[in-house]
Design a protein around this motif. Structure first.
Motif, PDB file in Angstrom:
ATOM      1  N   UNK A  73       0.796  -1.164  -0.015  1.00 55.39           N
ATOM      2  CA  UNK A  73       0.037   0.130   0.009  1.00 55.39           C
ATOM      3  C   UNK A  73       0.877   1.281   0.267  1.00 55.39           C
ATOM      4  N   UNK A  74       0.309   2.395  -0.539  1.00 52.10           N
ATOM      5  CA  UNK A  74       0.702   3.653  -0.599  1.00 52.10           C
ATOM      6  C   UNK A  74       0.634   4.394   0.766  1.00 52.10           C
ATOM      7  N   UNK A  75       1.733   4.901   1.238  1.00 54.28           N
ATOM      8  CA  UNK A  75       1.817   5.515   2.632  1.00 54.28           C
ATOM      9  C   UNK A  75       1.548   4.405   3.653  1.00 54.28           C
ATOM     10  N   UNK A  76       2.373   3.360   3.280  1.00 56.51           N
ATOM     11  CA  UNK A  76       2.293   2.182   4.602  1.00 56.51           C
ATOM     12  C   UNK A  76       2.797   2.681   5.702  1.00 56.51           C
ATOM     13  N   UNK A  77       3.688   3.712   5.681  1.00 52.05           N
ATOM     14  CA  UNK A  77       4.292   4.497   6.970  1.00 52.05           C
ATOM     15  C   UNK A  77       3.306   5.026   7.877  1.00 52.05           C
ATOM     16  N   UNK A  78       2.021   5.242   7.391  1.00 54.03           N
ATOM     17  CA  UNK A  78       1.186   6.066   7.862  1.00 54.03           C
ATOM     18  C   UNK A  78       0.090   5.079   8.933  1.00 54.03           C
ATOM     19  N   UNK A  79      -0.452   4.128   8.280  1.00 54.00           N
ATOM     20  CA  UNK A  79      -1.176   3.179   8.624  1.00 54.00           C
ATOM     21  C   UNK A  79      -1.738   2.228   7.644  1.00 54.00           C
ATOM     22  N   UNK A  80      -2.115   1.015   8.203  1.00 58.71           N
ATOM     23  CA  UNK A  80      -2.819   0.091   7.317  1.00 58.71           C
ATOM     24  C   UNK A  80      -3.930  -0.569   8.102  1.00 58.71           C
ATOM     25  N   UNK A  81      -5.157  -0.595   7.200  1.00 56.06           N
ATOM     26  CA  UNK A  81      -6.322  -0.837   7.930  1.00 56.06           C
ATOM     27  C   UNK A  81      -6.384  -2.479   8.280  1.00 56.06           C
ATOM     28  N   UNK A  82      -7.125  -2.962   9.310  1.00 60.44           N
ATOM     29  CA  UNK A  82      -7.368  -4.110   9.741  1.00 60.44           C
ATOM     30  C   UNK A  82      -8.060  -4.799   8.530  1.00 60.44           C
ATOM     31  N   UNK A  83      -7.614  -5.969   8.487  1.00 59.57           N
ATOM     32  CA  UNK A  83      -8.274  -7.010   7.519  1.00 59.57           C
ATOM     33  C   UNK A  83      -8.742  -8.223   8.199  1.00 59.57           C
ATOM     34  N   UNK A  84      -9.995  -8.494   8.005  1.00 57.50           N
ATOM     35  CA  UNK A  84     -10.676  -9.534   8.667  1.00 57.50           C
ATOM     36  C   UNK A  84     -11.673 -10.199   7.713  1.00 57.50           C
ATOM     37  N   UNK A  85     -12.195 -11.275   8.028  1.00 59.18           N
ATOM     38  CA  UNK A  85     -13.378 -12.160   7.374  1.00 59.18           C
ATOM     39  C   UNK A  85     -14.318 -12.023   8.117  1.00 59.18           C
ATOM     40  N   UNK A  86     -15.387 -12.129   7.218  1.00 59.02           N
ATOM     41  CA  UNK A  86     -16.763 -11.510   7.769  1.00 59.02           C
ATOM     42  C   UNK A  86     -17.434 -12.844   8.643  1.00 59.02           C
ATOM     43  N   UNK A  87     -18.108 -12.216   9.814  1.00 61.65           N
ATOM     44  CA  UNK A  87     -18.504 -13.200  10.675  1.00 61.65           C
ATOM     45  C   UNK A  87     -19.976 -13.446  10.685  1.00 61.65           C
ATOM     46  N   UNK A  88     -20.752 -12.721  10.147  1.00 62.04           N
ATOM     47  CA  UNK A  88     -22.128 -12.914  10.103  1.00 62.04           C
ATOM     48  C   UNK A  88     -22.661 -13.940   9.178  1.00 62.04           C
ATOM     49  N   UNK A  89     -22.104 -14.238   8.183  1.00 56.37           N
ATOM     50  CA  UNK A  89     -22.561 -15.014   7.071  1.00 56.37           C
ATOM     51  C   UNK A  89     -23.877 -14.370   6.413  1.00 56.37           C
ATOM     52  N   UNK A  90     -24.930 -15.258   6.060  1.00 58.85           N
ATOM     53  CA  UNK A  90     -25.671 -14.773   5.379  1.00 58.85           C
ATOM     54  C   UNK A  90     -26.547 -13.705   6.078  1.00 58.85           C
ATOM     55  N   UNK A  91     -26.341 -13.752   7.753  1.00 57.56           N
ATOM     56  CA  UNK A  91     -27.216 -12.848   8.501  1.00 57.56           C
ATOM     57  C   UNK A  91     -26.985 -11.462   8.267  1.00 57.56           C
ATOM     58  N   UNK A  92     -25.840 -11.133   7.653  1.00 60.80           N
ATOM     59  CA  UNK A  92     -25.260  -9.734   7.484  1.00 60.80           C
ATOM     60  C   UNK A  92     -26.254  -9.078   6.627  1.00 60.80           C
ATOM     61  N   UNK A  93     -26.747  -9.837   5.634  1.00 61.72           N
ATOM     62  CA  UNK A  93     -27.523  -8.896   4.522  1.00 61.72           C
ATOM     63  C   UNK A  93     -29.034  -8.909   5.459  1.00 61.72           C
ATOM     64  N   UNK A  94     -29.484  -9.699   6.194  1.00 58.59           N
ATOM     65  CA  UNK A  94     -30.689  -9.693   6.754  1.00 58.59           C
ATOM     66  C   UNK A  94     -30.602  -8.205   7.872  1.00 58.59           C
ATOM     67  N   UNK A  95     -29.432  -8.337   8.834  1.00 58.30           N
ATOM     68  CA  UNK A  95     -29.213  -7.054   9.569  1.00 58.30           C
ATOM     69  C   UNK A  95     -29.054  -5.967   9.099  1.00 58.30           C
ATOM     70  N   UNK A  96     -28.298  -5.845   7.819  1.00 56.16           N
ATOM     71  CA  UNK A  96     -28.038  -4.668   7.315  1.00 56.16           C
ATOM     72  C   UNK A  96     -29.287  -4.028   6.733  1.00 56.16           C
ATOM     73  N   UNK A  97     -30.169  -5.001   6.022  1.00 52.70           N
ATOM     74  CA  UNK A  97     -31.250  -4.723   5.451  1.00 52.70           C
ATOM     75  C   UNK A  97     -32.346  -4.150   6.641  1.00 52.70           C
ATOM     76  N   UNK A  98     -32.378  -4.603   7.827  1.00 54.54           N
ATOM     77  CA  UNK A  98     -33.226  -4.241   8.907  1.00 54.54           C
ATOM     78  C   UNK A  98     -32.921  -2.834   9.272  1.00 54.54           C
ATOM     79  N   UNK A  99     -31.535  -2.487   9.268  1.00 48.11           N
ATOM     80  CA  UNK A  99     -31.233  -1.224   9.735  1.00 48.11           C
ATOM     81  C   UNK A  99     -30.701  -0.333   8.637  1.00 48.11           C
ATOM     82  N   UNK A 100     -31.312  -0.341   7.561  1.00 43.79           N
ATOM     83  CA  UNK A 100     -30.861   0.479   6.669  1.00 43.79           C
ATOM     84  C   UNK A 100     -31.300   1.818   6.770  1.00 43.79           C
TER      85      UNK A 100
END
Lengths: 308, 308
Positions: free
Chosen positions: B281-308
């Motif tokens: 990444x450019x400007x790696x000296x500044x900071x690099x974001x966290x990289x994670x895998x999703x934890x909610x699986x198919x529930x993510x879409x349901x929760x996100x839609x409910x809280x649009x």
């Protein structure tokens, strides 16, 4: 009244700007970036005082002094974390300025490409829009992102590096260390590299007979009918449009503003870019953003900085 | 209480969600996307009524019914402009739903990938962050952009198509018509294509002896020490990280969330991706974001839609 300062690698340009975003007067000094930053700060102070004198106002009439600086600012502290062009590393820019000028001045700091994008949105080619992306085709490829009328540059203010989006994985080595960045294919530097390659392959071409190749010469050769130059321009604009299509697919802004020296070519570059982007973007059936060239030139950075 | 509906190409999944973002109960019906949209709307009504019954509440207790739908919604009208997966074109989804259910329901509509990204930000892998990008590696490559806690999808709601960012200009043909999109190199489909090519080139490989190749089988072969499979995974993750590096250079978010079937590999994919992105990444000296895998699986879409 506001003051905008565009701190570039070559010149420090500053302008007194009214609330209607007109530049009332401008001054500039050579950057001489090899100097210690304190000397550059001294010159910036000289410019601020000079503008105030020229405008026949007092410093207390200045609502804001904004600075656009190459590199990554830490806006919270007014430091420049890194600037490759200025060879700066953790420079306390605003603190140094504040020491030299009366307190009470409202200072603002941002990246120069961001300031230029904001300037074009406020008063230039993207005036009236709130969502615009500016891509500056110069020595490198700069990016400026304006979303909902505000500069977007990420949580660490190091984002909007659209030039450092790989479009040819494994391709030409970029200054950032990656291979195949947009910057390596869509900068003026890349255009000249492509023309040099074409000149070697086509010794009969007008490109081969030039003493020095620059963007203007290459466009002129293409216009004069030189087939090698035409092929180079076509290839170059393909890559520019490839990058713009990526940006549109991600941001779907109202306007794409193309800046930098090459934007002087106006419709000659816009027409093929528009045609390719309109054909290539995802969901082209919905809408395709306007694509325009920048209109403010170097003033964009001054106006954007003044209105940060 | 809220209801979120994730309208997918295979299933219509719906959940009753409380204000603490817990899914209290879920129901689903097969989409059978070849049916006229009215039949799908009918099933969505059945799901809403079913959830209300299961939750022992009345429809007037439901604060919002949100729908995540593949394709491009026109949020202002509640229409779906285009959905390739559902073969929909200008479908008045919310109007059709509103006709079948009592008035007074607060409807919301967004793209399914956006809903999943919002769900992961609100209650999943990116919980607590306000700037996150989700990249879903499935049949295609989906993108969801959350900036300042809000879904960003451009002025026409057709943006965030991170999968349709070209990273290998002139490369593999993508479903969108361009050549070399991230989707053509980082989707599960692309992984399988690469594995099929490797199986042909290396008939001694475990890949060549499989009846059907899928993501899981390819990762298992690599783990069992198969060198062709290891090379395929390495190449595949290189492209995933190439795309993520582009996204980081542009957005500099707090978190990158990787979703889709392949995210089940967890640290096995995250470690090489993190290493490559941190280095590139450019400007790696500044900071690099966290990289994670999703934890909610198919529930993510349901929760996100409910809280649009």
């Amino acid at each position: 009244m506001r003051i905008g300062i565009d701190l570039g690698g070559t010149n420090i340009a500053a302008g007194l700007v009214d609330e209607q975003m007109n530049i009332l007067c401008k001054m500039s000094l050579p950057t001489q970036s090899e100097r210690p930053y304190q000397a550059i700060v001294e010159d910036m102070v000289t410019l601020v005082k000079g503008l105030v004198n020229m405008g026949n106002i007092s410093l207390s009439d200045v609502r804001q002094v904004g600075i656009g600086c190459p590199g990554t600012p830490k806006k919270e502290t007014g430091d420049i974390l890194f600037s490759n062009n200025l060879h700066w590393h953790n420079v306390p820019l605003l603190a140094a300025l504040a020491e030299k000028l009366p307190s009470g001045i409202h200072w603002k700091l941002d990246n120069d490409a961001n300031c230029a994008a904001l300037g074009e949105v406020l008063a230039g080619a993207a005036r009236g829009s709130r969502y615009a992306i500016m891509i500056t085709l110069g020595t490198g490829v700069g990016g400026g992102i304006v979303l909902d009328g505000q500069i977007y540059d990420g949580v660490n203010h190091a984002g909007a590096e659209i030039g450092h989006m790989v479009i040819v994985s494994g391709g030409e080595l970029c200054t950032c260390g990656r291979k195949g960045c947009l910057e390596s294919y869509a900068s003026a530097t890349a255009l000249i590299r492509m023309a040099c390659e074409a000149a070697r392959e086509h010794p009969e071409s007008m490109l081969a007979s030039q003493e020095t190749l620059n963007g203007l010469v290459i466009f002129q050769a293409a216009e004069a009918g030189d087939s090698a130059a035409k092929a180079v321009i076509q290839q170059y604009l393909f890559y520019v449009a490839e990058g713009i299509t990526n940006v549109v697919n991600i941001f779907q802004p109202e306007v794409i503003v193309i800046g930098g020296g090459i934007c002087a070519q106006g419709e000659k570059i816009l027409q093929p870019i528009r045609a390719q982007v309109a054909q290539a973007v995802f969901c082209k059936q919905v809408s395709v953003p306007k694509m325009v060239t920048a209109t403010l030139g170097n003033d964009a950075g001054i106006i954007g900085a003044a209105f940060l």
